[in-house]
Write a protein that holds these residues in place. Structure first.
Motif, PDB file in Angstrom:
ATOM      1  N   ASP A   1       0.895  -1.157   0.000  1.00 15.23           N
ATOM      2  CA  ASP A   1       0.000   0.000   0.000  1.00 15.23           C
ATOM      3  C   ASP A   1       0.925   1.196   0.000  1.00 15.23           C
ATOM      4  O   ASP A   1       1.706   1.362   0.941  1.00 15.23           O
TER       5      ASP A   1
ATOM      6  N   PRO B   1      -5.518   1.853  -0.752  1.00 10.88           N
ATOM      7  CA  PRO B   1      -5.533   1.015  -1.971  1.00 10.88           C
ATOM      8  C   PRO B   1      -5.879  -0.456  -1.751  1.00 10.88           C
ATOM      9  O   PRO B   1      -6.845  -0.965  -2.349  1.00 10.88           O
TER      10      PRO B   1
ATOM     11  N   VAL C   1       0.682   9.398  -6.945  1.00 11.78           N
ATOM     12  CA  VAL C   1      -0.129   8.202  -7.214  1.00 11.78           C
ATOM     13  C   VAL C   1      -0.283   7.345  -5.963  1.00 11.78           C
ATOM     14  O   VAL C   1       0.464   7.511  -4.989  1.00 11.78           O
TER      15      VAL C   1
ATOM     16  N   LEU D   1      -1.667  -0.844 -12.540  1.00  8.12           N
ATOM     17  CA  LEU D   1      -2.178  -1.115 -11.186  1.00  8.12           C
ATOM     18  C   LEU D   1      -2.340   0.147 -10.353  1.00  8.12           C
ATOM     19  O   LEU D   1      -2.738   0.064  -9.185  1.00  8.12           O
ATOM     20  N   ILE D   2      -2.036   1.323 -10.901  1.00  9.39           N
ATOM     21  CA  ILE D   2      -1.983   2.537 -10.084  1.00  9.39           C
ATOM     22  C   ILE D   2      -2.989   3.582 -10.586  1.00  9.39           C
ATOM     23  O   ILE D   2      -3.554   3.466 -11.672  1.00  9.39           O
TER      24      ILE D   2
ATOM     25  N   LEU E   1      -9.084   1.961  -8.670  1.00 10.95           N
ATOM     26  CA  LEU E   1      -8.454   2.959  -7.793  1.00 10.95           C
ATOM     27  C   LEU E   1      -8.799   4.382  -8.230  1.00 10.95           C
ATOM     28  O   LEU E   1      -8.952   5.273  -7.388  1.00 10.95           O
TER      29      LEU E   1
ATOM     30  N   SER F   1      -2.718  -9.733 -10.282  1.00 13.03           N
ATOM     31  CA  SER F   1      -1.301  -9.491 -10.578  1.00 13.03           C
ATOM     32  C   SER F   1      -0.497 -10.786 -10.521  1.00 13.03           C
ATOM     33  O   SER F   1       0.447 -10.973 -11.284  1.00 13.03           O
TER      34      SER F   1
ATOM     35  N   GLY G   1      -0.129  -2.497  -5.720  1.00 12.61           N
ATOM     36  CA  GLY G   1       0.968  -3.154  -6.434  1.00 12.61           C
ATOM     37  C   GLY G   1       0.790  -4.661  -6.503  1.00 12.61           C
ATOM     38  O   GLY G   1      -0.325  -5.157  -6.641  1.00 12.61           O
TER      39      GLY G   1
ATOM     40  N   TYR H   1      -1.443   3.059  -4.815  1.00 11.87           N
ATOM     41  CA  TYR H   1      -1.604   1.708  -5.356  1.00 11.87           C
ATOM     42  C   TYR H   1      -1.276   0.663  -4.294  1.00 11.87           C
ATOM     43  O   TYR H   1      -0.636   0.975  -3.281  1.00 11.87           O
TER      44      TYR H   1
ATOM     45  N   GLN I   1      -7.608  -2.859 -12.007  1.00 10.02           N
ATOM     46  CA  GLN I   1      -7.272  -2.346 -10.671  1.00 10.02           C
ATOM     47  C   GLN I   1      -6.924  -0.859 -10.707  1.00 10.02           C
ATOM     48  O   GLN I   1      -7.314  -0.100  -9.809  1.00 10.02           O
ATOM     49  N   GLY I   2      -6.238  -0.418 -11.741  1.00  6.66           N
ATOM     50  CA  GLY I   2      -6.012   1.019 -11.887  1.00  6.66           C
ATOM     51  C   GLY I   2      -7.331   1.773 -12.030  1.00  6.66           C
ATOM     52  O   GLY I   2      -7.522   2.854 -11.453  1.00  6.66           O
TER      53      GLY I   2
END
Lengths: 344, 344
Positions: free
Chosen positions: A65, A125, A86, A108-109, A287, A274, A90, A88, A283-284
């Protein structure tokens, strides 16, 4: 660059659990960005992975995180620029965020919520990805304001990191949320997060649910002791409903109890995507939606404990100890300048 | 009216398994219609319920797939008129369709497909409700033509009643369908239904799947021996995918195998809704869609065996024997005038 490494040891109190160290600056792949870390959160996945480490000689960089600024951009990345702030979770398949800098797949971000401090944003996140994936992808509720009005959700153990976000997101989406909590401070917390009904999971749930005038739940989200609560969930789930869990069972689950209701059992594990390289950009996108809801002050940070004297081995050890004590309300974040020492 | 009653006995060969009898004409509740039956199908649920009967003195009217004409309409029913030709599975909580007439909740029925004979239409309701609920409600595929293009579905045991409809519906919805079958006639049948890949479930599935160039399935539908195929399904399911089953497990299932893929396990049981009085009208709506697809010649009847010398105890016994032999390809229907004798 400076990093914090963990080695195989059972106890967080041993020095090997968290050691300041150094590593080469990470390489940036075509889909990656390199992020200069300013805040990290600790989740149960950190402590579980740490406890499972076996090597005494090769360190592992945990941390799933993070908030930080982009310092370098891979050739295939758009949507981001150097200097962007940013956030995330990850991937556990690569080095984590307990480091000065981290390379992470840009799919992912997302841009961090502007209204939130680094610490407030770093709390979100992993838990918000988990909560939104389980509610809106796995359990099938609609991800839009008031889109599930009239439906009932029960969250077993509502006061933890995932529960605290799940209550808020479910309420935003129109569900009536029941959450379990046993201590006065956790009961107050889940109420603050938006729970309509609060049940004590140290006592039998079914009578409390009946007293609240609820027959069945459309969804039941188990965030603690799947073995202990599965049978109760099977009893309280509506036909065609979804029982979901993020906590692996220890004993075989009596799945047949769900058969005549044609109910589903959904696992949620946010690193599945992932780990298997599947659908990363979802996932991006999630978020980005979470950041939007945070900036609209619909989703509030679940940060309750900030360790703000810098990211280093001692402060991360303290955060792990808090999580391992298993009494956390909301989330703990370590922030401030990265100030681990150069050498282990 | 004349009916066919079943009593508690282990063997379909005993007379008590199927006896011609009489009952009063059923009362019609406000949500009901009374239907004069012209064709019935036999499903595994009939033989399972019959085998579970214990009373030697009180008969049970089985039969959960019917076509007939409406003879009477309850006060709260719209959308239907006397004389309408309808089809439905109904509810196991009430007397079944092995009778001259049956009272059924009008929310569970739809107009029968016009292009299909009574026998062809009677083969469809239970299996098409099961197949459409599991694919489009439980597993989350979109119920529209070509709406799931690029996604992979595996059906374990594709040649039975549910499999035969599921293959067709999944292919219509754009999925690439793999089905298992072991005998030459079942392999030919699942190919005719629309399966792209055919695997032999008497041999290890994973190597056959790999040979077909498939890594993971988005959905796996188990229609035989859940215990036997669960571990293979856990191996072949895509992260965030759905493993579904209609066959209750005998041994505990190792659910933990799905955890790290965040996969779901979905039970389907089409009588769950009528058993619990939940969302009844969804089944009438699904059947109306099924009839539309049948009239458009997109969904073909899965009828393979017609016993057309009338609905009576002897012919229903023969149909039960065929289903119990567990080698059915497609469906068996009993049709013709109801010609059970007046007295047992």
């Amino acid at each position: 660059m400076r990093v914090i490494e963990s080695f195989g040891t059972q106890s967080i109190d041993e020095r090997a659990a968290m050691i300041d160290g150094t590593r080469p600056t990470p390489n940036v792949g075509e889909h990656d960005v390199r992020v200069k870390i300013t805040a990290v959160s600790v989740n149960p996945v950190d402590t579980k992975l740490r406890q499972a480490l076996t090597s005494q000689t090769v360190g592992t960089i945990l941390g799933y995180d993070a908030v930080g600024q982009i310092a370098e951009i891979g050739s295939a990345v758009d949507h981001f620029e150097i200097g962007d702030r940013v956030f995330y979770a990850g991937s556990t398949a690569r080095d984590g965020a307990n480091a000065e800098e981290q390379a992470v797949d840009a799919r992912l971000i997302a841009h961090a919520p502007e209204r939130l401090t680094d610490a407030e944003a770093a709390a979100l996140p992993l838990t918000s990805l988990t909560a939104s994936e389980v509610l809106f992808t796995k359990m099938g509720f609609k991800m839009a304001a008031d889109a599930n009005t009239g439906q009932q959700l029960l969250i077993i153990n509502g006061a933890g990191g995932v529960g605290s976000v799940a209550i808020q997101l479910a309420k935003w989406a129109g569900l009536t949320v029941s959450a379990t909590a046993s201590r006065p401070e956790t009961r107050d917390w889940v109420k603050k997060m938006g729970a309509t009904h609060i049940f004590n999971h140290r006592e039998a749930l079914a009578p409390q649910v009946a007293d609240a005038g609820i027959n069945f739940f459309d969804g039941i989200l188990i965030l603690h002791s799947t073995d202990q609560y599965f049978e109760t969930a099977a009893k309280l789930i509506k036909p065609f409903g979804h029982v979901a869990s993020i906590v692996e069972n220890r004993e075989p689950l009596p799945m047949g109890l769900l058969k005549n209701k044609a109910a589903s059992f959904d696992w949620e594990y946010m690193f599945a995507k992932s780990d298997y390289g599947v659908d990363l950009s979802s996932q991006g996108q999630l978020l980005a939606k979470i950041a939007e809801l945070a900036d609209q002050q619909i989703l509030h940070t679940t940060l309750t404990t900030t360790i703000d004297s810098g990211i280093n081995a001692d402060n991360l050890r303290a955060a792990h100890q808090l999580v391992e004590a298993n009494k956390m309300v909301g989330k703990v974040v370590v922030t401030g300048p990265f100030n681990g020492s150069e050498k282990a």
